[in-house]
Structure formats: structure tokens, C-alpha cells
Design an enzyme around this catalytic site. Structure first.
Site, PDB file in Angstrom:
ATOM      1  N   SER A 197     -16.715 -26.922  26.362  1.00  0.00           N
ATOM      2  CA  SER A 197     -17.827 -27.655  25.745  1.00  0.00           C
ATOM      3  C   SER A 197     -18.140 -27.169  24.335  1.00  0.00           C
ATOM      4  CB  SER A 197     -19.086 -27.522  26.615  1.00  0.00           C
ATOM      5  OG  SER A 197     -20.194 -28.151  25.979  1.00  0.00           O
ATOM      6  N   SER A 206     -21.021 -28.055  22.994  1.00  0.00           N
ATOM      7  CA  SER A 206     -22.481 -28.154  22.892  1.00  0.00           C
ATOM      8  C   SER A 206     -23.151 -26.861  22.431  1.00  0.00           C
ATOM      9  CB  SER A 206     -23.072 -28.612  24.232  1.00  0.00           C
ATOM     10  OG  SER A 206     -22.691 -29.942  24.508  1.00  0.00           O
ATOM     11  N   LYS A 234     -23.526 -36.575  35.763  1.00  0.00           N
ATOM     12  CA  LYS A 234     -24.497 -37.491  35.152  1.00  0.00           C
ATOM     13  C   LYS A 234     -25.229 -38.356  36.172  1.00  0.00           C
ATOM     14  CE  LYS A 234     -22.429 -37.729  30.542  1.00  0.00           C
ATOM     15  NZ  LYS A 234     -22.000 -38.624  29.438  1.00  0.00           N
ATOM     16  N   ASP A 251     -36.113 -45.637  29.964  1.00  0.00           N
ATOM     17  CA  ASP A 251     -35.544 -46.987  30.064  1.00  0.00           C
ATOM     18  C   ASP A 251     -34.039 -46.956  29.798  1.00  0.00           C
ATOM     19  OD1 ASP A 251     -37.989 -48.058  30.651  1.00  0.00           O
ATOM     20  OD2 ASP A 251     -38.414 -48.722  28.596  1.00  0.00           O
ATOM     21  N   GLY A 273     -12.789 -50.934  27.652  1.00  0.00           N
ATOM     22  CA  GLY A 273     -13.170 -50.091  28.780  1.00  0.00           C
ATOM     23  C   GLY A 273     -14.466 -50.573  29.401  1.00  0.00           C
TER      24      GLY A 273
END
Length: 273
Positions: A17, A19, A68, A80, A129
């Protein structure tokens, strides 16, 4: 428990990662002392990993593959855009201890496309995709007001189902690769074919003059899709900017400040080379 705010990215695997590097760059740029870890959660116990993190004082986290959907179930509240995406890539602990789930993938893509001055309003956009990454970006793309957005996928049913899900937001349709018609101002590759070094079966005439080809994948060298697009003489960009953009949106949700993505993106690009 440290006074330094604690954040992390959860995934399995996670060692690759970027991040921690990205958020360290944001922290340094903004003079904001935070700790940001990469955390390997057990595939069958993401919730346990999250609870341990919160017990250490964790305030928020990014979530990547394969968690996720599990993060969406864990959250007490969903934004939302997380509901729209059907997945969560950003978690935060609210003032009352509630877990809030959001999805910043679409915002990250839009931030990068606007940085690139990509054609959006009144443009014809093709998305290749129909996986989870696509579901997270269709709403933000449609909100820019394209003349038409086409979702093309190997499995036609997946493409048409996604198009129907977002039909109320604008002109969108789904089809198979063989049914792609006309030319486009923006073509976004969100298939996993890039990882396998493969190219979706695309028509040779696909791009309008001044078009942009964008691959959500990134690497030290152009993906097969971008190599193909380069031969057609169009501008080509990979998804590293989207990665930094979605991280910047997460940072804003946690810290209330908006980092400049450009220097962090440039540092990542230099590392890739």
C-alpha cells in the site's frame, strides 16, 4: 494511548500500500502531526481488526481489498455516495462513537480528471468494466453532465444492470465490448485486464480528437490499455492521481483540511520510476 491522532489503511494483502506514504506527505505539507499505519486484517475477521484499532485510539481508516463490502456492513451510518457505490473505502469514528462509512473513490477520480482538464460536461464518456470500482465512480461522472455515458463489459448483464441502477442520474447505457458504437472524448479503463497484461476487445476507431485515455491502474510503465491508446495518438494518464485524490478526500473527512495533491503525486511518481 498517544495524543497523536491515529489513522490506518486496512487490507489483505497490505504491504504494497502507498497510503502511509501519501498521508505522511499530507501531514508534512499541512504541519499536522498524525500517525498512519498499514494494518493487515484477517480475511475472516475485519471487524475484530477494526475494534482493536479503535481500542488503541484509532479515529479513521482507509479500507482496501477485500474489505470494502465488510466495512459497509460494519458502519452504523453510510454517506449517500457509500450507499450509491455499495462499498466503503473510508471509515471514521463519530463524536458519539458511531462508525461512519464513506466512499471517496469517485471524488478521487473526479479530482484527478479536473486536474487534467479532462472533457466531462457534454462529453461522450466510455467506462470499460462493471466491477465495484465502476459502481463507485458512475454517480460522480454523471453529475458532471456528460452527453452520454456508456458502460461496456465482457458480461453484458453486469453492464446493463449498472446502467439501470444509475439511469435516473443521466444518459447512461450498458453494453458488451462488441456493441461499443461511435467515438468518445474520455475512455476510462476500470477492468482488471491491465493487471493480467491483457486488453479488452476494443474497436480500432474509438477516440474523438483531443480525447483522454485514463486507466485506473498504475505502474512504473504504461498499462497495455494505455500503450494501445498511445498508438492512437491520444493523451494517456494512469490512475496514480486517482489514488492520491481519494486519499485527499479521506483526509478532508478526517481532518477538515484539503491537501494539495500535486507534490505528493509527484513524489509517488518519482518513486515508481
Amino acid at each position: 494511548m498517544s495524543d497523536v491522532p491515529l489513522y490506518a489503511v486496512f487490507g489483505n494483502p497490505i504491504a504494497h500500500s502507498r497510503s502511509p506514504q501519501i498521508h505522511s506527505g499530507f501531514a508534512e505539507q499541512l504541519g499536522d502531526a498524525v500517525r498512519y499505519d498499514a494494518r493487515l486484517a484477517p480475511v475472516d475477521d475485519f471487524q475484530g481488526g477494526w475494534r482493536a484499532f479503535v481500542s488503541e485510539g484509532g479515529r479513521g481508516a482507509n479500507v482496501t481489498v477485500p474489505f470494502k463490502q465488510q466495512a459497509a456492513v460494519l458502519a452504523d451510518q453510510l454517506s449517500d455516495r457509500a450507499r450509491q457505490a455499495g462499498a466503503v473505502n473510508t471509515l471514521m469514528v463519530g463524536d458519539s462513537g458511531e462508525v461512519i462509512g464513506d466512499n471517496t473513490d469517485g471524488a478521487g477520480l473526479l479530482l484527478d480528471l479536473k486536474r487534467l482538464e479532462a472533457p466531462l460536461a457534454d462529453a461522450r464518456i466510455l467506462v470499460l468494466g462493471a466491477g465495484g470500482a465502476v459502481r463507485g465512480v458512475l454517480g460522480p461522472l454523471l453529475a458532471t453532465g456528460p452527453s452520454e455515458l456508456v458502460v461496456a463489459n465482457r458480461t453484458v448483464e453486469k453492464a446493463t444492470a449498472l446502467a439501470e441502477l444509475f439511469d435516473a442520474m443521466g444518459h447512461i447505457r450498458g453494453c458488451g465490448f462488441e456493441a461499443i458504437e461511435g467515438t468518445f472524448d474520455l475512455v476510462i479503463n476500470a477492468t482488471s485486464a491491465s493487471l493480467a497484461g491483457a486488453l479488452p476487445p476494443l474497436p480500432e476507431i474509438l477516440f474523438n480528437e483531443g480525447a483522454l485515455a485514463y486507466d485506473m491502474m498504475y505502474g512504473a510503465t504504461p498499462t497495455v490499455f494505455l500503450q494501445w491508446a498511445q498508438r492512437h495518438g491520444v493523451r494517456c494518464v494512469d490512475g496514480l492521481g486517482m489514488l492520491v485524490g481519494q486519499a485527499a478526500e479521506s483526509w478532508y473527512l478526517w481532518r477538515g483540511t484539503r491537501p494539495d495533491t500535486t507534490p505528493v503525486l509527484e513524489a509517488l511518481r518519482a518513486d515508481l520510476r
